[in-house]
Design a protein around this motif. Sequence first.
Motif, PDB file in Angstrom:
ATOM      1  N   VAL A 153      21.053  -1.541 -12.569  1.00 42.95           N
ATOM      2  CA  VAL A 153      19.592  -1.147 -12.921  1.00 42.95           C
ATOM      3  C   VAL A 153      18.928  -1.942 -11.641  1.00 42.95           C
ATOM      4  CG1 VAL A 153      17.714  -1.246 -14.395  1.00 42.95           C
ATOM      5  CG2 VAL A 153      19.952  -1.195 -15.363  1.00 42.95           C
ATOM      6  N   HIS A 154      18.494  -1.093 -10.553  1.00 35.75           N
ATOM      7  CA  HIS A 154      18.071  -1.422  -9.456  1.00 35.75           C
ATOM      8  C   HIS A 154      16.472  -1.898  -9.634  1.00 35.75           C
ATOM      9  CE1 HIS A 154      20.746   1.063  -6.780  1.00 35.75           C
ATOM     10  NE2 HIS A 154      21.200  -0.151  -7.167  1.00 35.75           N
ATOM     11  N   PRO A 155      16.002  -2.982  -8.969  1.00 37.99           N
ATOM     12  CA  PRO A 155      14.602  -3.294  -8.949  1.00 37.99           C
ATOM     13  C   PRO A 155      13.575  -2.284  -8.464  1.00 37.99           C
ATOM     14  CG  PRO A 155      15.713  -4.416  -6.999  1.00 37.99           C
ATOM     15  CD  PRO A 155      16.614  -3.671  -8.110  1.00 37.99           C
ATOM     16  N   ARG A 156      12.406  -2.004  -9.007  1.00 37.31           N
ATOM     17  CA  ARG A 156      11.501  -1.183  -8.545  1.00 37.31           C
ATOM     18  C   ARG A 156      11.134  -1.616  -7.256  1.00 37.31           C
ATOM     19  NH1 ARG A 156       9.784  -2.072 -14.193  1.00 37.31           N
ATOM     20  NH2 ARG A 156      10.042  -0.069 -15.266  1.00 37.31           N
ATOM     21  N   TRP A 157      10.710  -0.616  -6.349  1.00 38.86           N
ATOM     22  CA  TRP A 157      10.391  -0.691  -5.026  1.00 38.86           C
ATOM     23  C   TRP A 157       9.383   0.051  -4.916  1.00 38.86           C
ATOM     24  CZ3 TRP A 157      11.315   3.002  -1.460  1.00 38.86           C
ATOM     25  CH2 TRP A 157      12.311   4.006  -1.695  1.00 38.86           C
ATOM     26  N   GLU A 158       8.593  -0.062  -3.376  1.00 43.79           N
ATOM     27  CA  GLU A 158       7.493   0.831  -2.845  1.00 43.79           C
ATOM     28  C   GLU A 158       7.719   0.792  -1.522  1.00 43.79           C
ATOM     29  OE1 GLU A 158       3.418   0.763  -4.200  1.00 43.79           O
ATOM     30  OE2 GLU A 158       4.023  -0.420  -6.062  1.00 43.79           O
ATOM     31  N   ARG A 159       7.412   2.326  -0.897  1.00 42.66           N
ATOM     32  CA  ARG A 159       8.046   1.842   0.554  1.00 42.66           C
ATOM     33  C   ARG A 159       6.506   1.334   1.103  1.00 42.66           C
ATOM     34  NH1 ARG A 159      10.417   4.949   4.578  1.00 42.66           N
ATOM     35  NH2 ARG A 159       9.155   5.208   6.571  1.00 42.66           N
ATOM     36  N   LEU A 160       6.865   0.304   2.115  1.00 46.55           N
ATOM     37  CA  LEU A 160       5.820  -0.393   2.554  1.00 46.55           C
ATOM     38  C   LEU A 160       5.240   0.501   4.174  1.00 46.55           C
ATOM     39  CD1 LEU A 160       7.530  -3.721   2.665  1.00 46.55           C
ATOM     40  CD2 LEU A 160       5.831  -2.593   1.102  1.00 46.55           C
ATOM     41  N   ARG A 161       4.019   0.097   4.554  1.00 43.70           N
ATOM     42  CA  ARG A 161       3.465   0.822   5.695  1.00 43.70           C
ATOM     43  C   ARG A 161       4.183   0.481   6.875  1.00 43.70           C
ATOM     44  NH1 ARG A 161      -0.051  -1.027   9.271  1.00 43.70           N
ATOM     45  NH2 ARG A 161      -0.303  -3.242   8.449  1.00 43.70           N
ATOM     46  N   THR A 162       4.652  -0.520   7.299  1.00 40.81           N
ATOM     47  CA  THR A 162       5.756  -0.767   8.272  1.00 40.81           C
ATOM     48  C   THR A 162       6.651  -2.020   8.058  1.00 40.81           C
ATOM     49  OG1 THR A 162       5.662  -0.760  10.657  1.00 40.81           O
ATOM     50  CG2 THR A 162       3.987  -2.171   9.797  1.00 40.81           C
ATOM     51  N   VAL A 163       7.337  -2.302   8.936  1.00 37.86           N
ATOM     52  CA  VAL A 163       8.301  -3.686   8.925  1.00 37.86           C
ATOM     53  C   VAL A 163       8.440  -4.012  10.469  1.00 37.86           C
ATOM     54  CG1 VAL A 163      10.778  -4.487   8.644  1.00 37.86           C
ATOM     55  CG2 VAL A 163       9.783  -2.730   7.098  1.00 37.86           C
ATOM     56  N   VAL A 353       5.675 -18.859  11.333  1.00 36.46           N
ATOM     57  CA  VAL A 353       6.008 -18.272  10.027  1.00 36.46           C
ATOM     58  C   VAL A 353       4.734 -17.636   9.567  1.00 36.46           C
ATOM     59  CG1 VAL A 353       6.601 -18.412   7.698  1.00 36.46           C
ATOM     60  CG2 VAL A 353       7.721 -19.838   9.597  1.00 36.46           C
ATOM     61  N   THR A 354       4.745 -16.397   9.033  1.00 35.44           N
ATOM     62  CA  THR A 354       3.641 -15.556   8.758  1.00 35.44           C
ATOM     63  C   THR A 354       4.209 -15.800   7.134  1.00 35.44           C
ATOM     64  OG1 THR A 354       3.278 -14.027  10.581  1.00 35.44           O
ATOM     65  CG2 THR A 354       2.604 -13.546   8.115  1.00 35.44           C
ATOM     66  N   LEU A 355       3.144 -16.256   6.425  1.00 37.33           N
ATOM     67  CA  LEU A 355       2.965 -16.351   4.954  1.00 37.33           C
ATOM     68  C   LEU A 355       2.316 -15.338   4.096  1.00 37.33           C
ATOM     69  CD1 LEU A 355       4.179 -18.035   2.396  1.00 37.33           C
ATOM     70  CD2 LEU A 355       2.389 -19.668   3.101  1.00 37.33           C
ATOM     71  N   LEU A 356       2.917 -14.963   3.138  1.00 36.89           N
ATOM     72  CA  LEU A 356       2.420 -13.988   2.411  1.00 36.89           C
ATOM     73  C   LEU A 356       2.500 -14.391   0.868  1.00 36.89           C
ATOM     74  CD1 LEU A 356       3.154 -10.349   3.857  1.00 36.89           C
ATOM     75  CD2 LEU A 356       1.207 -11.764   4.069  1.00 36.89           C
ATOM     76  N   ALA A 357       1.387 -14.508   0.028  1.00 39.12           N
ATOM     77  CA  ALA A 357       1.346 -15.078  -1.229  1.00 39.12           C
ATOM     78  C   ALA A 357       0.885 -14.023  -2.275  1.00 39.12           C
ATOM     79  CB  ALA A 357       0.899 -16.372  -1.386  1.00 39.12           C
ATOM     80  N   ALA A 361       5.064  -8.327  -7.588  1.00 38.75           N
ATOM     81  CA  ALA A 361       5.606  -7.312  -6.693  1.00 38.75           C
ATOM     82  C   ALA A 361       4.465  -6.457  -6.264  1.00 38.75           C
ATOM     83  CB  ALA A 361       6.823  -6.490  -7.178  1.00 38.75           C
ATOM     84  N   ALA A 362       3.804  -5.874  -7.120  1.00 41.27           N
ATOM     85  CA  ALA A 362       2.746  -4.978  -6.905  1.00 41.27           C
ATOM     86  C   ALA A 362       1.613  -5.396  -5.954  1.00 41.27           C
ATOM     87  CB  ALA A 362       1.991  -4.272  -8.208  1.00 41.27           C
ATOM     88  N   GLY A 363       1.492  -6.890  -6.173  1.00 43.63           N
ATOM     89  CA  GLY A 363       0.219  -7.530  -5.313  1.00 43.63           C
ATOM     90  C   GLY A 363       0.964  -7.856  -3.942  1.00 43.63           C
ATOM     91  N   PHE A 364       2.313  -8.054  -3.670  1.00 41.56           N
ATOM     92  CA  PHE A 364       2.863  -8.178  -2.630  1.00 41.56           C
ATOM     93  C   PHE A 364       2.825  -7.035  -1.774  1.00 41.56           C
ATOM     94  CE2 PHE A 364       6.916  -6.662  -0.403  1.00 41.56           C
ATOM     95  CZ  PHE A 364       7.045  -7.417   0.459  1.00 41.56           C
ATOM     96  N   VAL A 365       2.887  -5.982  -2.243  1.00 37.73           N
ATOM     97  CA  VAL A 365       2.987  -4.452  -1.548  1.00 37.73           C
ATOM     98  C   VAL A 365       1.478  -4.361  -0.928  1.00 37.73           C
ATOM     99  CG1 VAL A 365       2.884  -1.889  -1.721  1.00 37.73           C
ATOM    100  CG2 VAL A 365       4.734  -3.374  -2.971  1.00 37.73           C
ATOM    101  N   GLU A 366       0.409  -4.485  -1.712  1.00 39.68           N
ATOM    102  CA  GLU A 366      -0.923  -4.503  -1.129  1.00 39.68           C
ATOM    103  C   GLU A 366      -1.174  -5.684   0.032  1.00 39.68           C
ATOM    104  OE1 GLU A 366      -3.464  -5.264  -4.301  1.00 39.68           O
ATOM    105  OE2 GLU A 366      -2.897  -3.401  -5.689  1.00 39.68           O
ATOM    106  N   ARG A 367      -0.539  -6.949  -0.402  1.00 36.36           N
ATOM    107  CA  ARG A 367      -0.776  -7.926   0.763  1.00 36.36           C
ATOM    108  C   ARG A 367      -0.096  -7.328   2.061  1.00 36.36           C
ATOM    109  NH1 ARG A 367      -2.812 -10.971   2.388  1.00 36.36           N
ATOM    110  NH2 ARG A 367      -1.980 -13.136   2.324  1.00 36.36           N
ATOM    111  N   TRP A 368       1.206  -7.039   1.783  1.00 37.56           N
ATOM    112  CA  TRP A 368       1.949  -6.488   2.995  1.00 37.56           C
ATOM    113  C   TRP A 368       1.236  -5.447   3.976  1.00 37.56           C
ATOM    114  CZ3 TRP A 368       6.735  -8.344   4.775  1.00 37.56           C
ATOM    115  CH2 TRP A 368       7.515  -7.600   5.693  1.00 37.56           C
ATOM    116  N   ASN A 369       0.824  -4.488   3.138  1.00 36.38           N
ATOM    117  CA  ASN A 369       0.161  -3.366   3.907  1.00 36.38           C
ATOM    118  C   ASN A 369      -0.978  -3.852   4.455  1.00 36.38           C
ATOM    119  OD1 ASN A 369       2.220  -1.555   3.158  1.00 36.38           O
ATOM    120  ND2 ASN A 369       1.172  -0.750   1.441  1.00 36.38           N
ATOM    121  N   GLU A 370      -1.654  -4.727   3.928  1.00 38.51           N
ATOM    122  CA  GLU A 370      -3.122  -5.002   4.334  1.00 38.51           C
ATOM    123  C   GLU A 370      -2.785  -6.077   5.790  1.00 38.51           C
ATOM    124  OE1 GLU A 370      -4.729  -7.317   1.207  1.00 38.51           O
ATOM    125  OE2 GLU A 370      -5.423  -5.692   0.241  1.00 38.51           O
ATOM    126  N   THR A 371      -1.603  -6.578   6.019  1.00 34.76           N
ATOM    127  CA  THR A 371      -1.417  -7.434   7.057  1.00 34.76           C
ATOM    128  C   THR A 371      -1.323  -6.771   8.436  1.00 34.76           C
ATOM    129  OG1 THR A 371      -0.350  -9.018   5.657  1.00 34.76           O
ATOM    130  CG2 THR A 371       0.124  -9.309   8.165  1.00 34.76           C
TER     131      THR A 371
END
Length: 375
Positions: A153-163, A353-357, A361-371
Amino acid sequence: MPTVRGWLVAGAGLVLLTVGVVSQYQELALLGGVAVTAVAAASLVVGRPAAVAVRRSLPSPRTSPGSALRVRLEMRNPGRRSVGVVEPVRGHGGERPVRLPSLGARAAGGAEYRVLAARRGVVSLGPLRVGRADPLGLAAVYRESGGADRVWVHPRWERLRTVPVGRVADPEGTADGAPAGAQTFHSLRDYVPGDDLRLVHWRSSARLDKLVVREYIDTSQPRLHVIVDDRPTAGGEDRLDEVASAAASVLATGVQASLHCEVSLVSGRGRDSTGGLPPLLDLLAEARPAPDADLPQALRLARTRPSGDTAVLVSGALTTADLRSFGELGHHYSALVAVTVGAEDRPSAPAPVTLLAAGDAAGFVERWNETSWPR
């Protein structure tokens, strides 16, 4: 063999039989003898069931949380007596027996049931338990038939804007995964049929008394190393689920961008994207809080691997000391990203180090895409 009820009846019967004989109370001795005889007779009656041939079919060995999995069983009983059938289903909540219709003597049949994949993890199906029990429940015998199957049972994931990647082989700024010819020696491995004999390392083969070949990596291809912190945290498995979802989003985006991706658990296990995304998500599904996980040791091992473009550390709780240790990988990776999911404290991160808090997981996707990531 006797069940718990059977052992209790047999024990009580022996006590009554002994007391009746000693006290010469015939009725008491007779009652005790009947109880012991009943348990012995029940054990003989149930006998030993024949092994049942089983074929289990699944739509897919991989699914996502919240989905219902349909399991189909085809069974054949070669024995001369009917048997009861139970399918053990082991998952996050422990073992749950699924009782299926009985299978008649020398009969074949099918059965179907559904399993709800409530959360990330691994669900084990089987082996099938077939057997018989007497009507009074004094004795029962079961044996395992067929093998077991696993469902990830895989964890849920969303595609990010970029890596973010530190080096991109394509001048247009995208990675197509095609080797650019910058091959660098990586390690030695065992020879397998089909390998180019020109790659055989003859000196090492002579020393090891087996054929080994040189393995090379393409240093021009962008690579991504995701380190998943599976140390126990105050949030327990719920927080690790969020950590795994965040890591899955990073890996899925990297694989879809044709990056060479690698995931490592702090407790020691790792896997790369040679087989695509599913094996990476399998490892995340298997992750459990590991009391013996050692983050400093995992980061030291990361320094011994081929230099990668980006290292991402995903954790449910990081300290300033953890981030300092992670920052020491700065000479080995062009970009370092640390992610905390669910932690209340926000540690200070060193310059590399770039730190994201984020809270989940949903909040992480938002923070990542805003960076604003460098390209």
